[in-house]
Design a protein around this motif. Structure first.
Motif, PDB file in Angstrom:
ATOM      1  N   LEU A 536       0.816  -1.220   0.000  1.00  0.00           N
ATOM      2  CA  LEU A 536       0.000   0.000   0.000  1.00  0.00           C
ATOM      3  C   LEU A 536       0.849   1.269   0.000  1.00  0.00           C
ATOM      4  O   LEU A 536       0.573   2.204  -0.756  1.00  0.00           O
ATOM      5  CB  LEU A 536      -0.942  -0.004   1.215  1.00  0.00           C
ATOM      6  CG  LEU A 536      -2.160  -0.916   1.067  1.00  0.00           C
ATOM      7  CD1 LEU A 536      -2.753  -1.245   2.426  1.00  0.00           C
ATOM      8  CD2 LEU A 536      -3.219  -0.275   0.167  1.00  0.00           C
ATOM      9  N   TYR A 560      -8.680  -5.836   6.590  1.00  0.00           N
ATOM     10  CA  TYR A 560      -9.180  -4.493   6.888  1.00  0.00           C
ATOM     11  C   TYR A 560      -7.996  -3.533   6.829  1.00  0.00           C
ATOM     12  O   TYR A 560      -7.008  -3.729   7.512  1.00  0.00           O
ATOM     13  CB  TYR A 560      -9.800  -4.491   8.283  1.00  0.00           C
ATOM     14  CG  TYR A 560     -10.645  -3.280   8.621  1.00  0.00           C
ATOM     15  CD1 TYR A 560     -10.077  -2.013   8.751  1.00  0.00           C
ATOM     16  CD2 TYR A 560     -12.013  -3.406   8.833  1.00  0.00           C
ATOM     17  CE1 TYR A 560     -10.854  -0.905   9.068  1.00  0.00           C
ATOM     18  CE2 TYR A 560     -12.800  -2.302   9.166  1.00  0.00           C
ATOM     19  CZ  TYR A 560     -12.215  -1.060   9.278  1.00  0.00           C
ATOM     20  OH  TYR A 560     -12.994   0.037   9.611  1.00  0.00           O
ATOM     21  N   MET A 576     -10.299   4.194  -3.735  1.00  0.00           N
ATOM     22  CA  MET A 576     -10.452   2.937  -3.005  1.00  0.00           C
ATOM     23  C   MET A 576     -10.275   1.758  -3.955  1.00  0.00           C
ATOM     24  O   MET A 576      -9.558   0.798  -3.677  1.00  0.00           O
ATOM     25  CB  MET A 576     -11.844   2.911  -2.386  1.00  0.00           C
ATOM     26  CG  MET A 576     -11.900   2.174  -1.083  1.00  0.00           C
ATOM     27  SD  MET A 576     -13.581   2.133  -0.476  1.00  0.00           S
ATOM     28  CE  MET A 576     -13.596   3.345   0.801  1.00  0.00           C
ATOM     29  N   LYS A 577     -10.938   1.860  -5.102  1.00  0.00           N
ATOM     30  CA  LYS A 577     -10.850   0.813  -6.119  1.00  0.00           C
ATOM     31  C   LYS A 577      -9.411   0.657  -6.591  1.00  0.00           C
ATOM     32  O   LYS A 577      -8.889  -0.447  -6.735  1.00  0.00           O
ATOM     33  CB  LYS A 577     -11.753   1.188  -7.308  1.00  0.00           C
ATOM     34  CG  LYS A 577     -12.651   0.047  -7.746  1.00  0.00           C
ATOM     35  CD  LYS A 577     -13.403   0.393  -9.013  1.00  0.00           C
ATOM     36  CE  LYS A 577     -14.851   0.795  -8.746  1.00  0.00           C
ATOM     37  NZ  LYS A 577     -15.474   1.522  -9.867  1.00  0.00           N
ATOM     38  N   ARG A 580      -7.207  -1.081  -4.101  1.00  0.00           N
ATOM     39  CA  ARG A 580      -7.499  -2.513  -4.083  1.00  0.00           C
ATOM     40  C   ARG A 580      -6.769  -3.192  -5.251  1.00  0.00           C
ATOM     41  O   ARG A 580      -6.099  -4.207  -5.064  1.00  0.00           O
ATOM     42  CB  ARG A 580      -9.007  -2.692  -4.185  1.00  0.00           C
ATOM     43  CG  ARG A 580      -9.489  -4.025  -3.711  1.00  0.00           C
ATOM     44  CD  ARG A 580     -10.996  -4.057  -3.511  1.00  0.00           C
ATOM     45  NE  ARG A 580     -11.386  -3.671  -2.168  1.00  0.00           N
ATOM     46  CZ  ARG A 580     -12.372  -2.824  -1.885  1.00  0.00           C
ATOM     47  NH1 ARG A 580     -13.056  -2.241  -2.847  1.00  0.00           N
ATOM     48  NH2 ARG A 580     -12.666  -2.557  -0.637  1.00  0.00           N
ATOM     49  N   HIS A 582      -4.233  -2.112  -6.812  1.00  0.00           N
ATOM     50  CA  HIS A 582      -2.801  -1.975  -6.598  1.00  0.00           C
ATOM     51  C   HIS A 582      -2.260  -3.142  -5.747  1.00  0.00           C
ATOM     52  O   HIS A 582      -1.253  -3.761  -6.087  1.00  0.00           O
ATOM     53  CB  HIS A 582      -2.519  -0.628  -5.928  1.00  0.00           C
ATOM     54  CG  HIS A 582      -1.096  -0.423  -5.566  1.00  0.00           C
ATOM     55  ND1 HIS A 582      -0.120  -0.154  -6.505  1.00  0.00           N
ATOM     56  CD2 HIS A 582      -0.466  -0.485  -4.373  1.00  0.00           C
ATOM     57  CE1 HIS A 582       1.046  -0.051  -5.898  1.00  0.00           C
ATOM     58  NE2 HIS A 582       0.863  -0.239  -4.605  1.00  0.00           N
ATOM     59  N   VAL A 583      -2.963  -3.460  -4.673  1.00  0.00           N
ATOM     60  CA  VAL A 583      -2.523  -4.575  -3.821  1.00  0.00           C
ATOM     61  C   VAL A 583      -2.598  -5.893  -4.593  1.00  0.00           C
ATOM     62  O   VAL A 583      -1.701  -6.736  -4.512  1.00  0.00           O
ATOM     63  CB  VAL A 583      -3.360  -4.655  -2.522  1.00  0.00           C
ATOM     64  CG1 VAL A 583      -2.981  -5.883  -1.714  1.00  0.00           C
ATOM     65  CG2 VAL A 583      -3.166  -3.401  -1.691  1.00  0.00           C
ATOM     66  N   ARG A 584      -3.673  -6.060  -5.354  1.00  0.00           N
ATOM     67  CA  ARG A 584      -3.795  -7.282  -6.163  1.00  0.00           C
ATOM     68  C   ARG A 584      -2.619  -7.422  -7.103  1.00  0.00           C
ATOM     69  O   ARG A 584      -2.100  -8.517  -7.313  1.00  0.00           O
ATOM     70  CB  ARG A 584      -5.084  -7.266  -6.992  1.00  0.00           C
ATOM     71  CG  ARG A 584      -6.337  -7.411  -6.173  1.00  0.00           C
ATOM     72  CD  ARG A 584      -7.555  -7.166  -7.043  1.00  0.00           C
ATOM     73  NE  ARG A 584      -7.789  -8.266  -7.963  1.00  0.00           N
ATOM     74  CZ  ARG A 584      -8.658  -9.234  -7.727  1.00  0.00           C
ATOM     75  NH1 ARG A 584      -9.367  -9.240  -6.625  1.00  0.00           N
ATOM     76  NH2 ARG A 584      -8.833 -10.211  -8.604  1.00  0.00           N
ATOM     77  N   SER A 592      -6.271  -9.091  -1.729  1.00  0.00           N
ATOM     78  CA  SER A 592      -7.161  -7.976  -2.016  1.00  0.00           C
ATOM     79  C   SER A 592      -7.896  -7.499  -0.752  1.00  0.00           C
ATOM     80  O   SER A 592      -8.579  -8.275  -0.094  1.00  0.00           O
ATOM     81  CB  SER A 592      -8.178  -8.446  -3.064  1.00  0.00           C
ATOM     82  OG  SER A 592      -8.900  -7.365  -3.520  1.00  0.00           O
ATOM     83  N   PRO A 593      -7.750  -6.222  -0.384  1.00  0.00           N
ATOM     84  CA  PRO A 593      -8.408  -5.739   0.834  1.00  0.00           C
ATOM     85  C   PRO A 593      -9.925  -5.873   0.752  1.00  0.00           C
ATOM     86  O   PRO A 593     -10.518  -5.593  -0.285  1.00  0.00           O
ATOM     87  CB  PRO A 593      -8.018  -4.259   0.871  1.00  0.00           C
ATOM     88  CG  PRO A 593      -6.779  -4.152   0.063  1.00  0.00           C
ATOM     89  CD  PRO A 593      -6.903  -5.186  -1.014  1.00  0.00           C
ATOM     90  N   ASP A 594     -10.538  -6.304   1.851  1.00  0.00           N
ATOM     91  CA  ASP A 594     -11.993  -6.389   1.879  1.00  0.00           C
ATOM     92  C   ASP A 594     -12.585  -5.036   2.226  1.00  0.00           C
ATOM     93  O   ASP A 594     -13.573  -4.625   1.643  1.00  0.00           O
ATOM     94  CB  ASP A 594     -12.428  -7.426   2.918  1.00  0.00           C
ATOM     95  CG  ASP A 594     -11.992  -8.819   2.518  1.00  0.00           C
ATOM     96  OD1 ASP A 594     -12.633  -9.386   1.631  1.00  0.00           O
ATOM     97  OD2 ASP A 594     -10.988  -9.318   3.056  1.00  0.00           O
ATOM     98  N   ILE A 596     -11.616  -0.874   3.186  1.00  0.00           N
ATOM     99  CA  ILE A 596     -10.605   0.173   3.261  1.00  0.00           C
ATOM    100  C   ILE A 596     -11.210   1.384   3.968  1.00  0.00           C
ATOM    101  O   ILE A 596     -12.272   1.870   3.570  1.00  0.00           O
ATOM    102  CB  ILE A 596     -10.117   0.583   1.852  1.00  0.00           C
ATOM    103  CG1 ILE A 596      -9.497  -0.624   1.128  1.00  0.00           C
ATOM    104  CG2 ILE A 596      -9.100   1.739   1.957  1.00  0.00           C
ATOM    105  CD1 ILE A 596      -8.977  -0.320  -0.268  1.00  0.00           C
TER     106      ILE A 596
END
Ligand code: WT7
Length: 649
Positions: A536, A560, A576-577, A580, A582-584, A592-594, A596
């Motif tokens: 992140l 979280y 936010m999207k 998400r 980016h982490v993927r 993938s964050p559930d 944020i």
């Protein structure tokens, strides 16, 4: 904790390898006289040169040194293939069930031996030598098992990277292991969709360091479809094996020569490559597979894990094949073509042992009691669970709907580091309590310690440690023994620290309560919160990130994320999207964050340390008991965090 006890049914005890009396006698010998116990058990596999010593291990932090059967020589692939040819050459070794239900294949021990020998020669022709690391980035196709065994056959060390990991994660692992060759497939098939795999390897090898070590990419042709090709570097698997000889003698390996590396997440730093060696690992994988699943000749055994995880290593490939078993390998997903797929596969192949994860059971459970349709599940004898604590509701459902109340459930607690199953109710020996992994396997000596390292007695909660070595234990972290010592043998002296908390009840049963470190378990996948945080903060909009787990109905734990933005960035759904995604792309879809939450400030101590305890409570929507917040530099940030919390029950 469930209060229920399911006693061993007498007919199960009578038919199983082990009943309670036998368990107790064997367990006692295994811990009182490990040399005699494992000296005898070591004979369950074939040795080129027999061992004259059995156990030579030290957990002393100044000298962590773990050796089993150290002067014996053997070959893991020989044990999985050659030694069965005379007695079971025509028996099916691997049943492969493709993503498409009309696509399946039965591979006999003789076929598998030939395929492995050919690919072994192909690897040699590509310059792979004993001790070299080969990275496998593969879907669940027979070639994955073939490639593992081919490495083992020629003394190369495989490092499997789960196909769901991103190019970045793959690159780091290729570089970390200094791997010369990557084996992959052009595409993979999951739930009817074509997923690019080779394209990820191409991206990974744009990383200079990864490219400097890897000069050859071997590609299995899984799906006929065009793809970019790097001449000289990329080679078709099919071409290489077509011109390779089917005769390849198995290399004589020392018991302590490495068999594989497998990366896993910890609470700090980059994932670590655990080093597993040959002799002790094979003995333990074989023994646990036989006793835990009460495997008997002729049984059809199915473990739904991916070979990218340790479960796939020990309980799809090495354990079952060492035992001459028939092991089922499934390419697809439980929801394709529809939610009855697991039932259909059990029926189609007459599966006797079924080993899966609580998250899969909960997903089925959500679909209702008739989810498996009219599938005939009557061949099932043993059900297994792995990867996270199984909640009693899921246990009961598994028992009733899948097991028809006649199949013992083996809740198997273990880790990538342990190489094999460590705590488990053996069918025939141990009464089950839903949610408890129960009693230790042979040779395993668990203990519970308090924070100061004092051993706790009786029914109590504590930090789970293992006080002495067992044969399948990881020997080191690849290239970083000091980190191995630091991570597992320094918190408490003289024992192996698991990182899990557990409770022991009045009957001596262990109940795993979850990680005590900053590792979370999402759908049975282990993840370091630090890894997600560093992904992140690599994004330009993120000034600071903190990641915690929270209870998730399906996944066990969800991810979280709290982020503080750099000045100049505005919070928005778009951002936010983007975070998400980016982490993927940094780690993979499993990270993938559930949820944020944009947080203007983090709860920090005056010395600047984030108080994760508070973030965890807020993520759990349980902020009534935040505990002492008086040491916070700015207690008002907590009110803002609570006001904007994302997980409202
Ligand atoms: C962590 C290890 C074991 C192979 C797959 C996962 C958790 C695993 C159980 C269980 C409660 C469990 C622990 C452990 N875990 N099995 N039966 N009951 N917790 O291997 O990725 O190395 O993860 O998974 O927290 O430390 P892994």
């Amino acid at each position: 904790m469930s209060e229920k006890v399911y006693p061993v049914r007498p007919e199960v005890a009578a038919a199983a390898h082990i009943d309670n009396a036998k368990y107790e006698a064997m367990y006692e010998q295994s811990v009182n006289d490990p040399d005699a116990f494992w000296g005898e058990q070591g004979k369950r596999i074939d040795w080129f040169k027999p061992y004259s010593t059995v156990k030579n291990t030290s957990f002393d932090p100044h000298n962590v040194d773990i050796r089993w059967f150290e002067d014996g020589t053997l070959n893991a692939a020989y044990n999985c293939l050659d030694r069965h040819l005379e007695t079971r050459g025509d028996q099916v070794a691997i049943i492969w069930e493709g993503d498409d239900p009309s696509d399946s294949e039965s591979i006999t021990y003789r076929d598998l031996h030939e395929r492995v020998s050919r690919f072994s020669n192909a690897l040699k022709a590509e310059g792979v030598e004993k001790g070299d690391v080969v990275t496998l980035y593969m879907p669940m196709i027979p070639e994955a098992a073939v490639a593992m065994l081919a490495c083992a056959r020629i003394g190369a060390v495989h490092s499997i990277v789960f196909g769901g990991f991103s190019p970045e994660a793959l690159a780091a692992r290729i570089e970390g292991a200094n791997s010369k060759v990557v084996v992959t497939s052009n595409f993979s098939l999951r739930g009817g969709k074509v997923v690019p795999l080779k394209a990820n390897v191409d991206k990974a090898l744009q990383n200079e360091n990864a490219a400097a070590s890897c000069k050859t990419v071997i590609v299995v042709n899984r799906v006929e479809q065009e793809l970019p090709w790097v001449e000289g570097r990329d080679k078709w698997y099919e071409d290489l094996v077509a011109k390779a000889s089917a005769d390849c003698p198995a290399e004589e390996m020392n018991a302590e020569d490495p068999l594989f590396i497998l990366y896993t997440s910890g609470s700090t730093g980059a994932p670590k490559g655990l080093k597993h060696t040959t002799g002790g690992y094979m003995v333990y994988a074989s023994m646990t597979h036989e006793y835990v699943f009460d495997y008997k000749d002729g049984d059809i055994y199915w473990c739904t894990a991916d070979v990218g995880w340790v479960t796939g290593h020990s309980y799809i490939v090495y354990g079952p094949l060492a035992n001459g078993a028939t092991t089922l390998m499934f390419e697809g997903v439980p929801s394709y073509p529809d939610n009855s797929r697991f039932g259909r596969v059990i029926e189609k192949h007459k599966v006797n042992q079924f080993y899966t994860a609580p998250t899969a059971i909960r997903a089925l459970m959500q679909q209702g009691e008739d989810v498996l349709g009219d599938s005939d599940l009557s061949t099932l004898r043993i059900l297994g669970s792995v990867g996270e604590p199984i909640n009693p509701e899921a246990w009961e459902w598994y028992n009733r709907i899948v097991g028809d109340e006649k199949c013992p459930i083996v809740d198997t607690w273990w880790q990538t580091e342990t190489g094999g199953i460590m705590i488990v109710p053996l069918p025939g020996a141990t009464a089950a309590k839903p949610g408890s992994a129960s009693r230790p396997f042979f040779g395993v000596q668990p203990a519970l310690l308090d924070a100061e390292g004092n051993t706790l007695e009786g029914a109590v909660d504590g930090n789970l440690v293992i006080t002495d070595s067992w044969p399948a234990q990881a020997r080191s972290i690849w290239g970083d023994h000091e980190r191995f010592v630091q991570t597992y043998f320094s918190t408490y002296k003289g024992v192996y620290t698991t990182g899990d908390g557990a409770r022991r009840d009045e009957d001596g049963y262990y109940w795993i309560t979850g990680r005590v470190d900053d590792v979370i378990n999402v759908s049975g996948h282990r993840m370091g919160t630090a890894e997600v945080e560093s992904a992140l903060v690599a994004h330009p909009a993120v000034a600071e990130a903190a990641v915690v787990g929270y209870p998730h109905d399906l996944k066990g734990q969800g991810i979280y994320v709290y982020v503080t933005l750099q000045s100049g960035y505005e919070q928005s759904d778009e951002l936010m999207k983007e975070l998400r995604l980016h982490v993927r792309s940094e780690i993979g879809p499993i990270a993938s964050p559930d949820l944020i939450q944009f947080a203007p400030g983090m709860p920090k101590t005056r010395s600047g340390k984030i108080m994760r305890r508070i973030l965890r409570k807020i993520a759990e929507d349980d902020f009534g008991a935040l505990g002492d917040t008086s040491t916070l530099a700015d207690p008002t940030v907590v009110d803002d965090l609570i006001e904007h919390r994302m997980n409202r029950k």
